[in-house]
Design a protein around this motif. Structure first.
Motif, mmCIF file in Angstrom:
data_model
loop_
_atom_site.group_PDB
_atom_site.id
_atom_site.type_symbol
_atom_site.label_atom_id
_atom_site.label_comp_id
_atom_site.label_asym_id
_atom_site.label_seq_id
_atom_site.Cartn_x
_atom_site.Cartn_y
_atom_site.Cartn_z
ATOM 1 N N LYS A 51 2.123 1.987 -6.253
ATOM 2 C CA LYS A 51 2.099 2.950 -7.350
ATOM 3 C C LYS A 51 3.152 2.478 -8.349
ATOM 4 C CE LYS A 51 0.966 6.577 -4.025
ATOM 5 N NZ LYS A 51 1.451 7.805 -3.344
ATOM 6 N N ASP A 60 10.391 2.643 -3.543
ATOM 7 C CA ASP A 60 10.445 1.652 -2.463
ATOM 8 C C ASP A 60 10.822 0.264 -2.964
ATOM 9 O OD1 ASP A 60 9.290 3.297 -0.178
ATOM 10 O OD2 ASP A 60 7.680 3.475 -1.656
ATOM 11 N N TYR A 104 -5.107 0.825 -12.232
ATOM 12 C CA TYR A 104 -4.662 1.440 -10.970
ATOM 13 C C TYR A 104 -3.746 2.654 -11.206
ATOM 14 C CZ TYR A 104 -6.397 -2.842 -8.737
ATOM 15 O OH TYR A 104 -7.181 -3.887 -8.316
ATOM 16 N N LYS A 139 0.827 -1.202 0.000
ATOM 17 C CA LYS A 139 0.000 0.000 0.000
ATOM 18 C C LYS A 139 0.863 1.254 0.000
ATOM 19 C CE LYS A 139 -3.900 2.215 2.328
ATOM 20 N NZ LYS A 139 -4.855 2.143 3.469
ATOM 21 N N ASN A 140 0.645 2.093 -1.018
ATOM 22 C CA ASN A 140 1.329 3.377 -1.184
ATOM 23 C C ASN A 140 2.836 3.261 -1.414
ATOM 24 O OD1 ASN A 140 -1.045 4.922 -0.900
ATOM 25 N ND2 ASN A 140 -0.888 4.790 1.334
ATOM 26 N N LYS A 141 3.318 2.065 -1.695
ATOM 27 C CA LYS A 141 4.719 1.886 -2.049
ATOM 28 C C LYS A 141 4.919 2.237 -3.523
ATOM 29 C CE LYS A 141 6.111 0.039 1.917
ATOM 30 N NZ LYS A 141 7.097 0.697 2.804
ATOM 31 N N VAL A 142 6.041 2.837 -3.829
ATOM 32 C CA VAL A 142 6.371 3.187 -5.214
ATOM 33 C C VAL A 142 7.248 2.079 -5.792
ATOM 34 C CG1 VAL A 142 7.525 4.851 -6.712
ATOM 35 C CG2 VAL A 142 6.208 5.647 -4.726
ATOM 36 N N PHE A 181 5.329 10.010 -8.475
ATOM 37 C CA PHE A 181 4.930 9.209 -7.304
ATOM 38 C C PHE A 181 5.768 9.465 -6.050
ATOM 39 C CE2 PHE A 181 3.582 6.016 -10.716
ATOM 40 C CZ PHE A 181 2.238 6.339 -10.618
ATOM 41 N N GLY A 234 -1.686 -2.446 -3.930
ATOM 42 C CA GLY A 234 -1.637 -1.072 -3.437
ATOM 43 C C GLY A 234 -0.454 -0.248 -3.874
#
Length: 250
Positions: free
Chosen positions: A33, A83, A53, A6-9, A79, A31
């Motif tokens: 990006k 990550d 997404y 979640k919300n990791k690039v 983004f 989740g």
């Protein structure tokens, strides 16, 4: 979905087909990006539609070292810092020793070895603390197969890079691991220019020497990448996740 990313690039090179595309789809659903790269604009556009997404695709060639900074700058601007970096772009080239030309040799080395090194090196200023780097190697990195001298040696080199990168980057809280697939149901031989008869011959050979007697799936490989990308593998670095149906060790 458990939204492990979640919300990791996440950036996935060679994410416009095969294992890379399957991994991009799973990461986005979990989740992340997602940014994918590839050399073909048309296949990137198709892949982005499949992933959904709000993933983005960037035309980028790992042979061109100067392409990395614009790629990572765009990811940062869109983004944020990275990550998860999946270094997946690569090619297959098989030939008897006598048939290897300097051009063939240089192409495989430039993509599978030099390209991998500089994909990671140029990414370092753009990685978040605690980032995970995953390099796609192969079960054949530790095998001797006729006709595979150049290709196999690049996969062994990738495995060596994983160990060296992991040792050097652990102090920066960056984990580096390899995922080594076996025979996987992808269009990799077709993309390498194999005729249908050659492609069938190669696929049949690998199925026959794989203890599980089948090719792996893109979805199975994607789950392995998810493990290495997520906190599930937080105590793993310098390692090799072997997903080959028993080909190497049984």
């Amino acid at each position: 979905m458990s939204f492990k990313l979640k919300n990791k690039v996440a950036v996935i090179t060679g994410g416009n087909s095969g294992i890379g595309l399957g991994t991009a789809k799973l990461f986005a659903a979990e989740g992340a990006k997602v940014t994918i790269t590839g050399r073909n604009a048309a296949t990137i556009e198709t892949a982005i539609t499949e992933i959904g997404y709000d993933a983005i695709g960037i035309v980028s060639d790992v042979i061109n070292i100067n392409s990395f900074e614009p790629l990572y700058e765009r990811v940062k601007d869109t983004f944020g810092k990275i990550d998860v970096l999946v270094v997946n772009a690569g090619i297959v080239s098989l030939s008897p020793i006598e048939g290897v030309t300097e051009e063939m040799f240089d192409q495989v080395i430039d993509i599978n070895y030099k390209g991998v090194f500089f994909t990671v090196q140029k990414a370092l200023p753009y990685l978040n603390n605690g980032a995970s780097i995953i390099i796609t190697s192969s079960t054949v990195a530790n095998k001797g197969l006729s006709g595979g001298s150049v290709y196999l040696s690049t996969k062994a080199a990738e495995r060596a890079l994983v160990r060296a990168f992991a040792a050097e980057l652990v102090g920066k809280n960056i984990r580096v691991n390899a995922l080594s697939p076996g025979s996987i149901d992808t269009p990799i031989f077709k993309k390498a220019g194999f005729a249908q008869e050659q492609e069938d011959e190669m696929n049949n050979f690998f199925v026959s020497v794989t203890p599980m007697k089948r090719a792996g799936t893109v979805e199975e490989m994607a789950k392995g990448f998810l493990f290495l990308a997520s906190d599930d593998s937080s105590y793993m670095t310098g390692g090799d996740l072997l997903l080959d149906g028993g080909f190497r060790d049984l």
